[in-house]
Design a protein around this motif. Structure first.
Motif, mmCIF file in Angstrom:
data_model
loop_
_atom_site.group_PDB
_atom_site.id
_atom_site.type_symbol
_atom_site.label_atom_id
_atom_site.label_comp_id
_atom_site.label_asym_id
_atom_site.label_seq_id
_atom_site.Cartn_x
_atom_site.Cartn_y
_atom_site.Cartn_z
ATOM 1 N N PHE A 21 5.238 7.695 8.949
ATOM 2 C CA PHE A 21 6.369 7.287 9.799
ATOM 3 C C PHE A 21 7.691 7.460 9.068
ATOM 4 O O PHE A 21 8.625 8.081 9.565
ATOM 5 N N TRP A 22 7.760 6.919 7.838
ATOM 6 C CA TRP A 22 9.035 6.986 7.112
ATOM 7 C C TRP A 22 9.278 8.374 6.530
ATOM 8 O O TRP A 22 10.408 8.779 6.306
ATOM 9 N N MET A 23 8.156 9.127 6.327
ATOM 10 C CA MET A 23 8.308 10.479 5.794
ATOM 11 C C MET A 23 9.052 11.367 6.789
ATOM 12 O O MET A 23 9.932 12.144 6.421
ATOM 13 N N VAL A 24 8.704 11.223 8.082
ATOM 14 C CA VAL A 24 9.378 11.993 9.132
ATOM 15 C C VAL A 24 10.855 11.613 9.166
ATOM 16 O O VAL A 24 11.736 12.466 9.303
ATOM 17 N N GLN A 25 11.117 10.311 8.987
ATOM 18 C CA GLN A 25 12.512 9.858 9.033
ATOM 19 C C GLN A 25 13.321 10.438 7.863
ATOM 20 O O GLN A 25 14.458 10.871 8.040
ATOM 21 N N ILE A 26 12.698 10.476 6.680
ATOM 22 C CA ILE A 26 13.389 11.053 5.516
ATOM 23 C C ILE A 26 13.615 12.552 5.746
ATOM 24 O O ILE A 26 14.677 13.095 5.437
ATOM 25 N N GLY A 27 12.610 13.211 6.346
ATOM 26 C CA GLY A 27 12.756 14.624 6.684
ATOM 27 C C GLY A 27 13.943 14.852 7.608
ATOM 28 O O GLY A 27 14.750 15.770 7.407
ATOM 29 N N LEU A 28 14.084 13.977 8.612
ATOM 30 C CA LEU A 28 15.211 14.085 9.551
ATOM 31 C C LEU A 28 16.538 13.859 8.835
ATOM 32 O O LEU A 28 17.531 14.531 9.112
ATOM 33 N N ASN A 29 16.550 12.906 7.904
ATOM 34 C CA ASN A 29 17.768 12.649 7.121
ATOM 35 C C ASN A 29 18.207 13.896 6.361
ATOM 36 O O ASN A 29 19.389 14.230 6.326
ATOM 37 N N ILE A 30 17.217 14.562 5.751
ATOM 38 C CA ILE A 30 17.528 15.780 4.982
ATOM 39 C C ILE A 30 18.103 16.852 5.916
ATOM 40 O O ILE A 30 19.085 17.530 5.588
ATOM 41 N N ILE A 31 17.501 16.974 7.121
ATOM 42 C CA ILE A 31 18.001 17.959 8.095
ATOM 43 C C ILE A 31 19.436 17.643 8.488
ATOM 44 O O ILE A 31 20.285 18.530 8.573
ATOM 45 N N VAL A 32 19.730 16.345 8.701
ATOM 46 C CA VAL A 32 21.086 15.930 9.085
ATOM 47 C C VAL A 32 22.085 16.376 8.021
ATOM 48 O O VAL A 32 23.100 17.003 8.331
ATOM 49 N N PHE A 33 21.780 16.078 6.765
ATOM 50 C CA PHE A 33 22.759 16.384 5.718
ATOM 51 C C PHE A 33 22.902 17.880 5.486
ATOM 52 O O PHE A 33 23.994 18.376 5.210
ATOM 53 N N SER A 34 21.789 18.624 5.640
ATOM 54 C CA SER A 34 21.927 20.079 5.483
ATOM 55 C C SER A 34 22.739 20.646 6.652
ATOM 56 O O SER A 34 23.490 21.614 6.484
ATOM 57 N N PHE A 35 22.613 20.019 7.841
ATOM 58 C CA PHE A 35 23.375 20.495 8.998
ATOM 59 C C PHE A 35 24.865 20.169 8.843
ATOM 60 O O PHE A 35 25.728 20.961 9.228
ATOM 61 N N VAL A 36 25.171 19.005 8.242
ATOM 62 C CA VAL A 36 26.570 18.652 7.982
ATOM 63 C C VAL A 36 27.193 19.701 7.070
ATOM 64 O O VAL A 36 28.329 20.133 7.259
ATOM 65 N N LEU A 37 26.419 20.146 6.075
ATOM 66 C CA LEU A 37 26.951 21.110 5.115
ATOM 67 C C LEU A 37 27.148 22.500 5.728
ATOM 68 O O LEU A 37 27.881 23.316 5.172
#
Length: 446
Positions: A21-37
């Protein structure tokens, strides 16, 4: 944009691994920050792959979708804790996020329509599968029929456009201009219901009250913005009809906004109050957008993003108190200042943002919208004054009633918040007040 879609697709197998559950959330966090960049700050479509691309308007809304969906998982800890079909829940959220990203990054009107309607299905499953009361079936039917009733004419309109222009690409359609009233109505009604405009808004409070916290967050944060985004896209080729008919929508939105604000003042359910306030805020967004002025377009875009963060945060707060007290009634949720003192700061910060106080992004959006609507007609000052005043009034009512007063005697004496909850609220509030420093992007001033 395809790399974003494929990354999201590759997150789906993670769900079926044990305890992820939390692994998917961390994965989404990484996607968010790479998208911001990636920083696609451009008025033209960038990073094009197949039929997908993103300009500034899409970029902001895709980022908002990724952000809210990440926070949805943080907010839904009870689903993880009680093992309430958490795998299916994760799958549902990821599919919904995928549809939303595809909707906002489509450069073709038909694929936009396709994903626009598809995003309804996971939302419906969220309400039906994880909602609270038995009335969620009725709420789901409301949501479905209101949206589908007006989306079939839009499909016919899309086909008519293709027949006339032989292309459905947004940047090619922008060169055309149609003065055909039936086309205007068929293209625009689907978005007005999704916004929702006053008179076709009844599905929204019902859906919000029955939805779980994640459903409310996605409805308030993203679903209402789909309508605004669609309008921004189709007005590029419907200006002539818009100049003829838009005064109707502006007047309905502004008068409706005042009436809805009065309805807000007599709600006893926390969620219903926040849901009705969303309708009032989207009323002013719609009014500004329909003036077809540059101020109006910029203001409506920035208020859509601000409202997405602010409203979603308020729903999180309502859910936090609901988890402690088992009720959303303002009669029981009294005296929270004694009961959860550290949460009262967050109630205050998000309520203040909701009534558009500086330095929130809401203020920037509302000032631009006031500017555009008043310059369109000075008579609108009356309803705009009412809207601004009552929006402050119902927010104060929400804050004062829930925080002050005598604590209901059936409650236990004290409850702190968990770190997860503070993190969740901080991530709603922080970008809302930080984005004012980068307001050129939010106001499409590029």
């Amino acid at each position: 944009m395809l790399k974003l879609v494929i990354t999201l697709l590759f997150l789906i197998p993670l769900i079926f691994m044990g305890n992820s559950f939390w692994m998917v959330q961390i994965g989404l966090n990484i996607i968010v920050f790479s998208f911001v960049l990636m920083g696609l700050y451009s008025n033209f479509f960038c990073s094009i792959s197949y039929f997908l691309g993103a300009d500034l308007i899409s970029y902001g809304l895709i980022l908002l979708s990724l952000w809210i969906c990440t926070l949805m998982l943080t907010a839904s800890e009870s689903i993880f804790k009680y093992n309430n079909y958490k795998g299916l829940f994760l799958l549902n959220v990821l599919v919904l996020l995928l549809f939303l990203v595809l909707t906002f990054s489509s450069m073709n009107l038909f694929t936009f329509y396709l994903f626009f309607e598809s995003s309804l299905i996971p939302t419906l499953f969220l309400i039906l599968g994880w909602g609270y009361q038995p009335e969620r079936l009725q709420a789901g039917v409301y949501l479905l029929f209101y949206t589908l009733f007006v989306s079939l004419p839009m499909l016919v309109g899309v086909f008519y456009l293709y027949n006339s222009v032989s292309s459905l690409n947004f940047y090619l359609l922008g060169n055309c201009s149609f003065n055909y009233d039936l086309l205007y109505l068929s293209m625009i009604l689907a978005f007005l219901v999704k916004m929702p405009m006053f008179l076709v808004h009844l599905w929204l409070p019902k859906a919000h009250v029955e939805a779980p916290v994640s459903g409310s967050m996605i409805l308030a944060g993203i679903m209402l913005k789909l309508g605004g985004y669609g309008l921004l896209r189709v007005f590029s080729f419907l200006q002539f009809s818009g100049l003829k008919f838009n005064y109707m929508w502006v007047s309905i939105s502004l008068v409706g906004g005042v009436l809805i604000s009065l309805v807000c003042l007599r709600q006893t359910d926390l969620k219903a109050l926040i849901a009705y306030s969303s309708v009032a805020h989207m009323g002013i967004v719609l009014g500004g957008m329909m003036t077809l002025s540059y101020w109006g377009v910029c203001g409506s875009y920035s208020l859509m993003i601000a409202h997405g963060l602010c409203s979603s945060g308020l729903f999180c707060l309502a859910n936090i108190t609901y988890e402690r007290l088992g009720s959303r009634s303002l009669l029981i949720n009294k005296g929270l200042l004694n009961f959860m003192p550290s949460m009262s700061l967050w109630w205050f910060l998000l309520s203040v943002c909701n009534m558009a106080a500086p330095p929130s992004l809401n203020l920037l959006g509302e000032i631009s919208l006031l500017n555009s609507i008043v310059s369109w007609s000075w008579l609108t000052m009356i309803s705009l004054g009412g809207l601004s005043f009552f929006s402050a009034a119902y927010t104060l009512y929400l804050y004062a009633y829930s925080q002050h007063g005598k604590v209901f005697s059936g409650n236990y004496s004290f409850s702190g918040g968990s770190i997860r909850e503070y993190y969740l609220l901080f991530l709603h509030w922080f970008p809302l007040n930080l984005l004012i420093l980068k307001s050129d992007v939010c106001l499409i001033w590029l």
